[in-house]
Enzyme design. Sequence first.
Site, mmCIF file in Angstrom:
data_model
loop_
_atom_site.group_PDB
_atom_site.id
_atom_site.type_symbol
_atom_site.label_atom_id
_atom_site.label_comp_id
_atom_site.label_asym_id
_atom_site.label_seq_id
_atom_site.Cartn_x
_atom_site.Cartn_y
_atom_site.Cartn_z
ATOM 1 N N ASP A 38 0.490 -1.142 0.146
ATOM 2 C CA ASP A 38 -0.156 0.582 0.026
ATOM 3 C C ASP A 38 1.012 0.833 0.080
ATOM 4 O OD1 ASP A 38 -3.086 0.368 1.039
ATOM 5 O OD2 ASP A 38 -1.975 1.993 1.346
ATOM 6 N N ASP A 64 3.588 2.472 -4.107
ATOM 7 C CA ASP A 64 2.729 3.004 -4.856
ATOM 8 C C ASP A 64 2.343 2.414 -6.727
ATOM 9 O OD1 ASP A 64 1.457 4.725 -6.612
ATOM 10 O OD2 ASP A 64 2.375 6.590 -6.073
ATOM 11 N N VAL A 65 1.035 1.651 -6.783
ATOM 12 C CA VAL A 65 0.903 1.532 -8.022
ATOM 13 C C VAL A 65 1.729 1.771 -9.046
ATOM 14 C CG1 VAL A 65 -0.567 -0.173 -7.258
ATOM 15 C CG2 VAL A 65 -1.343 1.805 -7.942
ATOM 16 N N TYR A 156 -13.482 6.872 -13.405
ATOM 17 C CA TYR A 156 -13.374 6.688 -12.759
ATOM 18 C C TYR A 156 -13.548 5.016 -13.810
ATOM 19 C CZ TYR A 156 -14.096 2.644 -8.541
ATOM 20 O OH TYR A 156 -14.420 1.879 -8.287
ATOM 21 N N THR A 191 -17.035 0.519 2.530
ATOM 22 C CA THR A 191 -15.364 0.259 3.172
ATOM 23 C C THR A 191 -15.346 1.987 3.425
ATOM 24 O OG1 THR A 191 -14.942 1.118 1.136
ATOM 25 C CG2 THR A 191 -14.378 -0.978 1.512
HETATM 26 N N1 LIG Z 1 -16.257 0.191 -1.930
HETATM 27 C C1 LIG Z 1 -16.639 -0.081 -2.985
HETATM 28 O O1 LIG Z 1 -18.432 0.374 -3.326
HETATM 29 C C2 LIG Z 1 -16.516 -0.529 -4.097
HETATM 30 C C3 LIG Z 1 -17.017 -1.130 -5.106
HETATM 31 C C4 LIG Z 1 -16.305 -1.089 -6.365
HETATM 32 C C5 LIG Z 1 -15.008 -1.304 -7.228
HETATM 33 N N2 LIG Z 1 -14.354 -0.996 -5.350
HETATM 34 C C6 LIG Z 1 -13.135 -0.936 -5.812
HETATM 35 O O2 LIG Z 1 -12.099 -1.933 -4.889
HETATM 36 C C7 LIG Z 1 -10.518 -1.740 -4.615
HETATM 37 C C8 LIG Z 1 -10.596 -1.583 -3.514
HETATM 38 O O3 LIG Z 1 -12.294 -0.542 -2.843
HETATM 39 P P1 LIG Z 1 -12.474 0.083 -1.172
HETATM 40 O O4 LIG Z 1 -13.391 0.201 -1.413
HETATM 41 O O5 LIG Z 1 -11.243 -0.882 -0.858
HETATM 42 O O6 LIG Z 1 -10.741 1.429 -1.356
HETATM 43 P P2 LIG Z 1 -10.439 2.120 0.642
HETATM 44 O O7 LIG Z 1 -10.252 2.983 -0.058
HETATM 45 O O8 LIG Z 1 -10.865 1.295 1.541
HETATM 46 O O9 LIG Z 1 -8.585 0.917 -0.022
HETATM 47 C C9 LIG Z 1 -8.304 1.241 -0.973
HETATM 48 C C10 LIG Z 1 -6.155 1.272 -0.674
HETATM 49 O O10 LIG Z 1 -5.913 1.263 -1.503
HETATM 50 C C11 LIG Z 1 -4.301 2.292 -1.611
HETATM 51 N N3 LIG Z 1 -4.011 3.116 -2.516
HETATM 52 C C12 LIG Z 1 -4.401 4.367 -2.651
HETATM 53 N N4 LIG Z 1 -4.128 4.643 -4.410
HETATM 54 C C13 LIG Z 1 -2.999 3.890 -4.348
HETATM 55 C C14 LIG Z 1 -1.708 3.785 -4.774
HETATM 56 N N5 LIG Z 1 -1.028 4.808 -5.729
HETATM 57 N N6 LIG Z 1 -0.487 2.503 -4.535
HETATM 58 C C15 LIG Z 1 -1.058 1.998 -4.323
HETATM 59 N N7 LIG Z 1 -2.043 1.936 -2.744
HETATM 60 C C16 LIG Z 1 -2.893 3.093 -3.133
HETATM 61 C C17 LIG Z 1 -5.063 3.009 -0.320
HETATM 62 O O11 LIG Z 1 -4.007 4.063 0.590
HETATM 63 C C18 LIG Z 1 -6.172 1.490 0.511
HETATM 64 O O12 LIG Z 1 -5.249 1.615 1.598
HETATM 65 C C19 LIG Z 1 -10.442 -0.110 -5.645
HETATM 66 O O13 LIG Z 1 -9.928 -0.720 -7.070
HETATM 67 C C20 LIG Z 1 -12.044 0.135 -5.579
HETATM 68 O O14 LIG Z 1 -12.269 0.869 -6.879
HETATM 69 C C21 LIG Z 1 -14.673 -0.721 -4.442
#
Ligand SMILES: NC(=O)c1ccc[n+]([C@@H]2O[C@H](COP(=O)([O-])OP(=O)(O)OC[C@H]3O[C@@H](n4cnc5c(N)ncnc54)[C@H](O)[C@@H]3O)[C@@H](O)[C@H]2O)c1
Length: 251
Positions: A38, A64-65, A156, A191
């Site tokens: 992360d 950082d991805v 997005y 989340t």
């Molecule tokens: N929560 C939802 O409803 C939902 C729905 C569909 C898809 N998603 C996708 O699921 C995935 C996880 O989402 P979530 O809700 O758990 O989000 P979250 O915000 O709780 O967690 C995301 C994590 O990614 C990390 N992150 C952000 N930018 C980064 C980078 N450049 N390099 C490394 N790490 C990085 C953040 O620090 C965080 O810990 C994401 O790809 C999101 O788009 C989420």
Amino acid sequence: MGQRVQGKVAIVTGAASGMGAADIRLLAEEGASVVAADVDKVRLDFQVAQLVEEGLSVTGVTLDVANPDDWASAVRTAEEIYGAVTVLVNNAGIHRTVGLEDTDQALWDQVIGINQTGVFYGMRAVVPSMRRAGGGSIVNIASIHGIVGTETATAYHASKGAVRSMTKQAACQYGREKIRVNSIDPGVIETQILVDARKHTDLEPMTQLIPLKRFGDAREIAHGVLFLASDEASFITGTDLVIDGGMIAIQ
Ligand SMILES: NC(=O)c1ccc[n+]([C@@H]2O[C@H](COP(=O)([O-])OP(=O)(O)OC[C@H]3O[C@@H](n4cnc5c(N)ncnc54)[C@H](O)[C@@H]3O)[C@@H](O)[C@H]2O)c1
């Protein structure tokens, strides 16, 4: 505790919170050695310390991805500590609620850079390691918003649609090397995003649009990740697993 991914070496991005944190726990509980990655070192260290204290095999790396050098170093760390990588979960992602005309270049570049280019960098970085291992499983977290539209979040939607098609391309290219590539399309999942949204909006009416009448839990996505990562999914590649409580099935 089980053994569904016993002996596998997994890298999971976005592991410090939400679904990524649920993924690292479940994969480790089911026997994988996990490199949890992360950009947020403080929250990552907290998550990893908890799992290590429970005796699970988890190592944290700051990544950082959107930075290819970070990827090279994460794969090196995984190989040094656990051996060749056999599972990659490209989970890290950001959401910006901004529509078409208000999306400036900086916002577009940021969202595409993390959500889309980050997935490309991740797959490109782990394939040689998976080849050395004799195969592997890549799970890319897309979204139902890579399938259907909404009134906002232009970048997005674009990024998540791209993740789904990149998944299918990579599946076609690497099938002969026993590297499977699939994506998961979560619906609305509990989340931090929802915690923040509830401060401004009553989200409960939205649940009525979902056949199962509720939002999902991060662990319910982690179960999909576990299945696709495991050998139970040995004939599944190039596909999408929609986990949304039926949200996009309804007319
Ligand atoms: N929560 C939802 O409803 C939902 C729905 C569909 C898809 N998603 C996708 O699921 C995935 C996880 O989402 P979530 O809700 O758990 O989000 P979250 O915000 O709780 O967690 C995301 C994590 O990614 C990390 N992150 C952000 N930018 C980064 C980078 N450049 N390099 C490394 N790490 C990085 C953040 O620090 C965080 O810990 C994401 O790809 C999101 O788009 C989420």
